[in-house]
Scaffold this motif. Structure first.
Motif, PDB file in Angstrom:
ATOM      1  N   GLU A   4       0.767  -1.232   0.138  1.00 27.98           N
ATOM      2  CA  GLU A   4       0.042   0.015  -0.022  1.00 27.98           C
ATOM      3  C   GLU A   4       0.815   1.353  -0.014  1.00 27.98           C
ATOM      4  O   GLU A   4       0.588   2.314  -0.712  1.00 27.98           O
ATOM      5  CB  GLU A   4      -0.740  -0.020   1.064  1.00 27.98           C
ATOM      6  CG  GLU A   4      -2.328   0.533   1.011  1.00 27.98           C
ATOM      7  CD  GLU A   4      -3.118   0.155   1.995  1.00 27.98           C
ATOM      8  OE1 GLU A   4      -3.819   1.051   2.506  1.00 27.98           O
ATOM      9  OE2 GLU A   4      -3.085  -0.903   2.499  1.00 27.98           O
ATOM     10  N   ARG A  22       1.278   4.010  -2.862  1.00 24.59           N
ATOM     11  CA  ARG A  22       1.014   5.484  -2.691  1.00 24.59           C
ATOM     12  C   ARG A  22       2.283   6.477  -3.028  1.00 24.59           C
ATOM     13  O   ARG A  22       2.222   7.425  -3.258  1.00 24.59           O
ATOM     14  CB  ARG A  22       0.671   5.573  -1.216  1.00 24.59           C
ATOM     15  CG  ARG A  22       0.150   7.003  -0.749  1.00 24.59           C
ATOM     16  CD  ARG A  22      -0.578   7.274   0.683  1.00 24.59           C
ATOM     17  NE  ARG A  22       0.431   6.522   1.629  1.00 24.59           N
ATOM     18  CZ  ARG A  22       0.033   5.819   2.550  1.00 24.59           C
ATOM     19  NH1 ARG A  22      -0.867   5.101   2.371  1.00 24.59           N
ATOM     20  NH2 ARG A  22       1.059   5.351   3.528  1.00 24.59           N
ATOM     21  N   ILE A  75      -4.378   1.630   7.136  1.00 20.88           N
ATOM     22  CA  ILE A  75      -3.144   0.944   7.470  1.00 20.88           C
ATOM     23  C   ILE A  75      -3.067   0.713   8.854  1.00 20.88           C
ATOM     24  O   ILE A  75      -3.296   1.709   9.811  1.00 20.88           O
ATOM     25  CB  ILE A  75      -1.900   1.801   6.916  1.00 20.88           C
ATOM     26  CG1 ILE A  75      -1.838   1.740   5.433  1.00 20.88           C
ATOM     27  CG2 ILE A  75      -0.697   0.767   7.504  1.00 20.88           C
ATOM     28  CD1 ILE A  75      -0.611   2.737   4.940  1.00 20.88           C
TER      29      ILE A  75
END
Ligand SMILES: [Zn+2]
Length: 124
Positions: free
Chosen positions: A83, A87, A124
């Motif tokens: 992730e 990002r 997260i």
């Protein structure tokens, strides 16, 4: 030392010259990268996401392209969870800044937000 990480294109051109014209995509398929990545993945420093400390879905990320194709190929690598990795690249592209800058800014952003006790809401 000059900042060679202005933009992805700038920096990759330099690296590509060093790798005999190999593109970054090709480099990522190379045996050399497989070996560097495998070596990094075994080291203690790469067992958690550099941004948020997650230990799931880790990938080895080039924070800097400066050392690719040199004997210091391990430099400039960090572990990021999938992730954060995505990002970081989106952030670099979206803001037209170098991947190195994006990686460092997102790390700083995390420290700042933690300092303020703020929830990130990044899932997260
Ligand atoms: Zn992460």
């Amino acid at each position: 030392m000059n900042d060679l990480d202005q933009t992805f294109e700038d920096t990759w051109k330099t690296r590509s010259d060093r790798l005999g014209g190999l593109s970054y995509a090709k480099y990522l398929e190379s045996q050399e990268w497989r070996e560097v990545r495998a070596k990094a993945a075994k080291r203690p420093h790469y067992q958690a996401c550099w941004h948020f400390g997650s230990t799931e879905g880790l990938e080895i990320h080039h924070r800097s392209y400066k050392w690719i194709g040199t004997k210091h190929a391990m430099r400039g690598l960090v572990a990021l969870c999938r992730e954060c990795h995505q990002r970081t690249h989106d952030y670099a592209k979206g803001n037209r800044i170098s991947v190195r800058k994006a990686t460092n800014l997102l790390k700083k952003e995390k420290a700042t937000l933690e300092g303020q006790g703020t929830q990130l809401g990044l899932g997260i």
